[in-house]
Design an enzyme around this catalytic site. Structure first.
Site, PDB file in Angstrom:
ATOM      1  N   ASP A  89       0.815  -1.212   0.000  1.00 46.70           N
ATOM      2  CA  ASP A  89       0.000   0.000   0.000  1.00 46.70           C
ATOM      3  C   ASP A  89       0.844   1.255   0.000  1.00 46.70           C
ATOM      4  O   ASP A  89       0.305   2.360  -0.073  1.00 46.70           O
ATOM      5  CB  ASP A  89      -0.932  -0.007   1.215  1.00 46.70           C
ATOM      6  CG  ASP A  89      -2.300   0.548   0.891  1.00 46.70           C
ATOM      7  OD1 ASP A  89      -2.747   0.403  -0.260  1.00 46.70           O
ATOM      8  OD2 ASP A  89      -2.926   1.154   1.789  1.00 46.70           O
ATOM      9  N   ASP A 101     -10.979  -5.075  12.011  1.00 48.95           N
ATOM     10  CA  ASP A 101     -11.115  -6.504  12.259  1.00 48.95           C
ATOM     11  C   ASP A 101     -12.331  -6.803  13.134  1.00 48.95           C
ATOM     12  O   ASP A 101     -13.133  -7.695  12.806  1.00 48.95           O
ATOM     13  CB  ASP A 101      -9.832  -7.058  12.887  1.00 48.95           C
ATOM     14  CG  ASP A 101      -9.289  -6.157  13.989  1.00 48.95           C
ATOM     15  OD1 ASP A 101      -9.993  -5.200  14.364  1.00 48.95           O
ATOM     16  OD2 ASP A 101      -8.180  -6.421  14.469  1.00 48.95           O
TER      17      ASP A 101
END
Length: 961
Positions: A270, A661
């Site tokens: 990224d 998450d």
């Protein structure tokens, strides 16, 4: 300088993409007007029996009308038992024959499967079918351990009720403010304890049977039927996440004990760093030597850095004479590999003014980190990914999504969603595994451990993910700051596994791909209702009336057809009227047709990706060429692809929190899925954890900030997801996971009370009576008993438990408090506050990072609490010495209160002091400043001066002699 060619922003050369083939067994598609007889004979075994194929016939049960009464009769043992043959000669003969067959099978297994009596010419005996046994087993905690634990929880609840009754009904009039604050804090602590305690009511363990998995899906000499797995590795900044660490993670993935054609590794960069790209290129070359070495000698772990660092006798259990020679040669190869990686890192420290250039002279597309096209490079694949011995290697794909100014890229969650789409276009494995770049395979059979749950016919269809516990390397023996988090992973997560499954913790998790697409879990098919025919008809009708429902009319499966058409791009799209699948009592229904616009609204405008979402068992489209797949892969990682879609809302990793998450797992559980907690004997994955105090606090700050963001969002478990498939105990655990940072406010207040009590001479409780003392004593006994019994059934040591208790206070009065402030500013005021860390270099000794001091604002609240409590202790003891022995009695309660705070903050104090004789200058300055202030106040108050209420005597000036 670079290996191969880079593809970005366009289809590029199709030869660089490996031929993607569908390795899953397929059933021939039945189109309109095509009959089963038109299918080639070799595929008849794959056609369901209701279509006339070679499947097993299902014989209908005899029909009986439940409305007709059946006359009951009493059992006659002489008739009924004889009817089943129990006790008869025939029954005994059948039992003897069965025993003989079992003994014969055992002999055959011991002789390698050969029947020595018949020499293999006799009739085949029916196998005991180990392959048909369950692939896993749930092991409840023994009742001798769990029942006392539950009893003490109930007793503690009762004692809490009497305790709060006394606290509320007996205020302290001369210290009303202190009493009120203490009662409010204690009530909050009790609620927090309930939220944490009851999700641990049903703890379970699990064990897997890898041998049964192999017998069923991975027999020797036959093509493996194990499902494919796409493995995601995410990285951002190679200067903060060293490329050598990422390389070790990738090498452990490529050497995993799993069929190579079923494994694909996707690395998300990224940060679009050329250093990561070049390091991955070097890693792919070294993998051609490392992977065959691992599989030849079956070594563990398969990350070379950690394998060669093991302080064990590597000759143990190794009988091959060639092992010593090859190990030494491989270690030399790895050292040379490390030199090359470190050279790349050193070179990357100085960025050229014109930016980086590739081998062919073209500029590196990612020179501008915030403005660059999407990039995909396949390093290893079926077209050329072979090791030095000619064996195939798993696929290795580098991907960096497009970044443009003005777009919200959603950090890690956005990068993971880009990998979901890329992998669906290129390989489309039905299962996904995500790992942080510093978490490597410590157990090469970890994927098979997960498949024991995912591919289990009875359990697997409702499992959305299998979570493995996080284990860490490089932590000091005492684990000063509870980095291992043993209490959470070995107590809380086991408790959740007995309810609806553990929460997702961000890494080391194997997912079902379909669960990411916002689908509900398949419904379990309920058996038909049975009624007792021995009651009168009117009673049966009355009892069954409420349970009867109008049956929905559904089309037969033969009437449901798959419609297939082709768009202008040549990629296939399926429009389904309905799909029904039943596998041993589990049924999944899609009764409504998803229109093209609805699919595009949900998944985005990629016909190839949309088609892949309809393939529940994975696999790619054979008719698509590598060039078209590469073009689609570039398209689905464009920065505008997710606009006006459900990505990040209902599909993929969910946006809206830095702890994506917890939010992602919560949404899956709300859809009715369950998760599994798998703890293999050998830890599946290992990673690195920050052992420095400041780094550890910043890690906890990030987690707590994410929980605050979830609490202030529409996804808060307090009000979201009702009416779905989330169980109430599971909801309590998610509420606790989002509410716990708010405990920092009463915790800071409660830790301040001892110092205030010692300085003012007041206390939070009145003088205790005998009954009140009994409730206080009972509460303390219940708290200790709960902890002891919890450690008993979980196997957690007292050291780990105590470190967890200490860091709960340390993190609560520092990181959690700042997370609440930062979360409120961010959500309500739109102000994004960052807390920076200024680090000082440590030395090169073992655990030198543990002693390195890094000043951060997070250290101010616990430091202040420590100092004021120490001052309070000094003031209280001085006051008792001054006023005599009568004041020592009330002082003990206050001193116990203060020492409770100091003992919990002791690891924090050690972290501030660092090594002996190496106290940081800032601590010395703070200490001198505070000591000076305290000394001036002490002189001003002068507590040792005896106070007299008599008349003031003055010298009159007269000489009385």
């Amino acid at each position: 300088m670079l290996q191969g060619h880079m593809t970005y922003g366009r289809a590029g050369d199709a030869d660089m993409l490996p031929q993607v083939v569908n390795t899953m067994p397929t059933v021939p598609l039945l189109t309109n007007g095509q009959m089963v007889d038109d299918i080639p004979p070799e595929h008849h075994a794959l056609v369901p029996s209701f279509l006339g194929g070679g499947g097993k016939r299902i014989h209908p049960l005899p029909f009986s009308d439940p409305a007709l009464p059946v006359q009951p009769r009493s059992m006659d043992p002489s008739k009924d038992l004889a009817a089943y043959g129990y006790g008869s000669v025939a029954w005994k003969e059948r039992m003897e024959n069965w025993k003989q067959k079992q003994e014969k099978l055992q002999v055959m297994n011991e002789n390698g499967g050969k029947d020595w009596d018949n020499d293999g010419d006799g009739p085949d005996l029916p196998l005991m079918d180990e392959a048909r046994q369950p692939l896993s087993r749930k092991l409840p905690v023994p009742s001798s351990q769990i029942n006392p634990y539950r009893m003490i929880i109930i007793i503690r609840l009762v004692v809490l009720g009497f305790f709060f009754h006394y606290r509320v009904m007996h205020p302290v009039n001369d210290a009303y403010a202190l009493w009120l604050v203490s009662v409010i804090c204690e009530i909050w602590f009790a609620i927090s304890w309930i939220l944490d305690q009851f999700p641990k009511w049903l703890p379970v363990d699990r064990e897997t049977y890898l041998d049964r998995l192999s017998l069923r899906y991975d027999k020797e000499g036959q093509p493996s039927q194990l499902s494919s797995v796409d493995i995601f590795v995410s990285t951002v900044d190679p200067l903060k996440e060293p490329p050598l660490v990422t390389a070790n993670t990738v090498l452990s993935i490529l050497a995993v004990d799993y069929p190579v054609d079923k494994v694909s590794c996707y690395v998300s960069d990224d940060g679009a760093a050329m250093l990561t790209f070049e390091a991955l290129s070097e890693t792919s070359e070294f993998a051609r030597k490392w992977v065959p070495f691992c599989k030849k000698f079956n070594i563990e772990p398969r990350a070379p850095e950690f394998y060669f660092a093991q302080k064990i006798d590597y000759l143990q259990d190794k009988v091959l004479t060639s092992f010593i020679k090859e190990r030494r040669a491989m270690k030399r190869e790895y050292e040379e590999f490390k030199v090359r990686i470190n050279a790349l890192v050193a070179k990357a420290q100085k960025v050229p003014e014109e930016g980086w250039t590739m081998q062919d002279g073209t500029p590196w597309p990612g020179n501008n980190v915030r403005d660059h096209p999407g990039m995909i490079q396949v390093f290893l694949g079926q077209s050329g990914g072979h090791d030095t011995e000619g064996n195939e290697l798993p696929r290795l794909v580098y991907a960096s999504r497009e970044k443009r100014p003005g777009f919200n890229h959603h950090k890690k969650a956005g990068a993971m969603n880009a990998l979901v789409r890329v992998s669906a276009v290129l390989t489309n494995a039905p299962y996904l595994l995500n790992l942080d770049c510093d978490h490597y395979f410590n157990n090469s059979k970890a994927l098979k451990e997960a498949m024991c749950f995912m591919m289990d016919p009875l359990l697997g269809k409702k499992v959305c993910y299998v979570q493995f516990p996080q284990r860490f390397d490089g932590i000091d023996r005492h684990d000063r700051y509870a980095n291992r988090n043993i209490v959470f992973f070995d107590i809380n997560m086991k408790g959740l596994d007995g309810i609806q499954g553990p929460i997702y913790v961000g890494t080391g998790c194997v997912f079902r791909r379909q669960a990411f697409y916002g689908n509900d879990a398949p419904k379990t098919k309920k058996p038909p209702t049975r009624t007792c025919n021995c009651w009168p008809n009117w009673c049966c009708c009355g009892c069954c009336f409420s349970g009867r429902k109008k049956k929905k009319t559904t089309k037969s499966k033969s009437e449901k057809k798959q419609k297939f058409r082709r768009l202008d791009s040549g990629a296939p799209v399926f429009a389904l009227e309905g799909i029904e699948e039943g596998i041993e009592g589990i049924e999944s229904e899609k009764s409504t047709m998803l229109s093209e616009k609805k699919l595009e609204k949900k998944f985005g405008q990629s016909p190839v990706f949309v088609a892949s979402t309809l393939l529940e068992d994975g696999g790619t489209l054979k008719i698509a060429s590598p060039a078209s797949l590469l073009k689609e892969a570039i398209h689905v990682i464009s920065c505008g692809y997710e606009d006006k879609t459900d990505w990040g809302k209902e599909v993929g990793w969910i946006y809206g929190s830095v702890t994506e998450d917890i939010l992602t797992g919560f949404k899956m559980h709300c859809h009715g899925w369950r998760s599994i907690y798998c703890i293999p004997d050998r830890p599946a994955f290992k990673g690195s954890a920050p052992i420095n105090l400041s780094d550890r606090l910043h890690q906890v700050l990030r987690w707590a900030l994410g929980s605050v963001e979830i609490f202030l969002s529409r996804h808060c478990p307090l009000w979201y997801g009702y009416g779905g498939g989330l169980k109430w105990l599971e909801r309590l655990s998610y509420i606790n996971a989002t509410v716990y940072p708010w405990t920092s406010i009463p915790l800071v207040a409660y830790c301040t009370l001892p110092a205030v009590c010692l300085l003012t001479g007041k206390f939070i409780t009145p003088e205790l009576s005998n009954v009140a003392s009994l409730w206080f004593l009972s509460l303390f006994i219940c708290i200790f008993a709960t902890s002891i019994l919890e450690m008993r059934w979980s196997g957690v040591g007292i050291d780990d438990w105590w470190r967890n208790e200490q860091f709960w206070v340390i993190g609560g009065v520092s990181a959690h408090l700042f997370a609440v402030v930062q979360g409120l500013l961010k959500v309500l005021a739109g102000i994004d506050t960052n807390f920076t860390v200024t680090s000082k270099a440590g030395d090169d000794e073992d655990f030198s990072e543990l002693y390195a001091f890094k000043w951060t604002t997070l250290l101010i609240p616990p430091t202040t609490l420590l100092i004021i409590n120490l001052i309070g202790v000094v003031a209280g003891v001085s006051n008792a010495i001054n006023n005599g022995y009568e004041s020592w009695g009330p002082l003990f309660g206050k001193l116990f209160f203060a020492f409770w705070v100091i003992v919990h903050l002791y690891p924090f104090l050690k972290g501030l002091l660092g090594r002996q004789n190496r106290t940081p200058t800032i601590i010395i300055v703070w200490s001198i400043l505070l000591a000076s202030i305290f000394s001036l106040l002490w002189v001003r108050v002068d507590p040792f001066l005896a106070k007299s209420d008599g008349p003031v005597l003055e010298e009159c000036g007269l000489d009385c002699h």
